[in-house]
Design an enzyme around this catalytic site. Structure first.
Site, mmCIF file in Angstrom:
data_model
loop_
_atom_site.group_PDB
_atom_site.id
_atom_site.type_symbol
_atom_site.label_atom_id
_atom_site.label_comp_id
_atom_site.label_asym_id
_atom_site.label_seq_id
_atom_site.Cartn_x
_atom_site.Cartn_y
_atom_site.Cartn_z
ATOM 1 N N ASP A 1 7.318 3.182 12.839
ATOM 2 C CA ASP A 1 6.322 2.247 13.371
ATOM 3 C C ASP A 1 6.037 2.546 14.845
ATOM 4 O O ASP A 1 5.176 1.923 15.465
ATOM 5 C CB ASP A 1 6.728 0.787 13.136
ATOM 6 N N SER A 2 6.743 3.541 15.413
ATOM 7 C CA SER A 2 6.394 4.028 16.753
ATOM 8 C C SER A 2 4.977 4.612 16.750
ATOM 9 O O SER A 2 4.409 4.870 17.810
ATOM 10 C CB SER A 2 7.400 5.075 17.240
ATOM 11 N N ASP B 1 8.780 3.392 7.053
ATOM 12 C CA ASP B 1 9.292 2.379 7.986
ATOM 13 C C ASP B 1 8.623 1.047 7.676
ATOM 14 O O ASP B 1 7.393 0.983 7.548
ATOM 15 C CB ASP B 1 8.965 2.817 9.425
ATOM 16 N N LYS C 1 13.190 2.494 5.905
ATOM 17 C CA LYS C 1 13.997 2.003 7.031
ATOM 18 C C LYS C 1 13.564 0.572 7.344
ATOM 19 O O LYS C 1 12.366 0.286 7.386
ATOM 20 C CB LYS C 1 13.783 2.909 8.249
ATOM 21 N N GLU D 1 14.463 -2.572 10.165
ATOM 22 C CA GLU D 1 15.210 -3.090 11.323
ATOM 23 C C GLU D 1 15.888 -4.367 10.851
ATOM 24 O O GLU D 1 15.211 -5.357 10.544
ATOM 25 C CB GLU D 1 14.260 -3.357 12.496
ATOM 26 N N GLU E 1 20.041 3.060 17.113
ATOM 27 C CA GLU E 1 19.166 3.454 18.228
ATOM 28 C C GLU E 1 19.752 2.955 19.545
ATOM 29 O O GLU E 1 20.098 1.771 19.677
ATOM 30 C CB GLU E 1 17.753 2.874 18.019
#
Ligand code: KIV
Length: 286
Positions: free
Chosen positions: A50-51, A89, A119, A121, A188
């Site tokens: 999502d970056s 993500d 992935k 978070e 991270e």
């Protein structure tokens, strides 16, 4: 450097790498063309992070990016890199309302993009979702440490786990995620001593992003690696910079067009001579 073609890289290969102490490189990737290059260069694992919100869309956080947009990007990366392990993500808000909402959105990501794993978070209350997904056969990578989607509560993009209590909380969250069925953990921005403890406490692979050498795989944002971003986190290796080369090509293009040197004869599509003559006389009204 020419490398042998990449064989299909799977979670089992990541597990085997961990077992043998081999380190696995991973990059973020957001498009077909870059995926093809990374695939050809032998990068075995790609994260469609999502970056993309930052490096593609210019947002200052990852919060605004939408699930549908990330699904499109992930599908493009899948097409470009058929043998890479492609990690989708889950963006902000896509897994938080309920286990049902999380399952539904993850199923969309997996079905529509063809990614190999997702992935998320995670916070503690993600454990039931991770378990439901694992039971349904979805490989979940639990992202811990600095979680950019939680920038509001973390108070900024800062390294995590820097007090003994915070470090212990990360280790215990990682163990909780493994117990819930996570296929891997991504850490991270944590100190090496924390990732070392996580790696020693878990059986599943640990992927690091600015998390020290003990991790089994290492991921960085590709735009940072290429130095296309205006600044890079300190953990990004200095392997050269694409920025100056790209700028040079751009400014030469500007000069060529401005000077009338482009397009030249070799760039033109020509008509067959007979058609050209017919067109010329038609124009003259002949
Ligand atoms: O979205 C992303 O690129 C990430 C990495 C920084 C781990 O989550």
């Amino acid at each position: 450097m020419n490398r042998p073609p990449l064989q299909r890289f799977t979670l089992n290969d990541l597990r085997a790498a961990r077992a043998h102490g081999h380190k696995v490189p991973m990059l973020t990737c957001y498009d077909y063309t870059s995926a093809k290059l990374m695939h050809e260069a032998g990068v075995p694992m790609l994260l469609v992070g999502d970056s993309a919100a930052n490096v593609l869309l210019g947002h200052t956080s990852t919060i605004p990016i939408q699930l549908d947009f990330l699904i499109e990007l992930t599908a493009a990366v899948r097409r470009g890199a058929p043998n890479c392990l492609v990690m989708g993500d889950m963006p902000f808000g896509s897994t938080h309302a309920s286990v049902e909402q999380g399952v539904m959105n993850v199923v969309r990501m997996v079905q529509l993009s063809g990614c190999d794993c997702v992935k998320i978070e995670v916070a503690e209350d993600h454990a039931p979702l991770v378990k439901r997904l694992a039971d349904a056969g979805v490989a979940v990578v639990a992202h811990l440490g600095l979680r950019p989607q939680s920038v509001g509560v973390l108070g900024g993009y800062k390294a995590q786990g820097r007090s003994a209590a915070a470090a212990m909380a990360i280790v215990s969250a990682a163990m909780n995620m493994q117990a819930s069925g996570a296929a891997a953990v991504l850490l991270e921005a944590v100190p090496p001593i924390v990732s070392e403890c996580v790696a020693q406490s878990l059986d599943i692979p640990v992927i690091g992003c600015g998390a020290g050498p003990a991790c089994d795989a290492h991921v960085v944002v590709a735009h940072d690696l290429f130095k296309l971003t205006s600044s890079q986190p300190k953990f990004v290796p200095d392997l050269g910079s694409l920025g100056p080369a790209v700028k040079q090509i751009l400014s030469r293009y500007v000069d060529e067009v401005a000077a009338g040197r482009y397009p030249a004869t070799e760039h033109n599509y020509e008509m067959p001579p007979a058609e050209r003559d017919a067109f010329t006389s038609a124009r003259k009204g002949g």
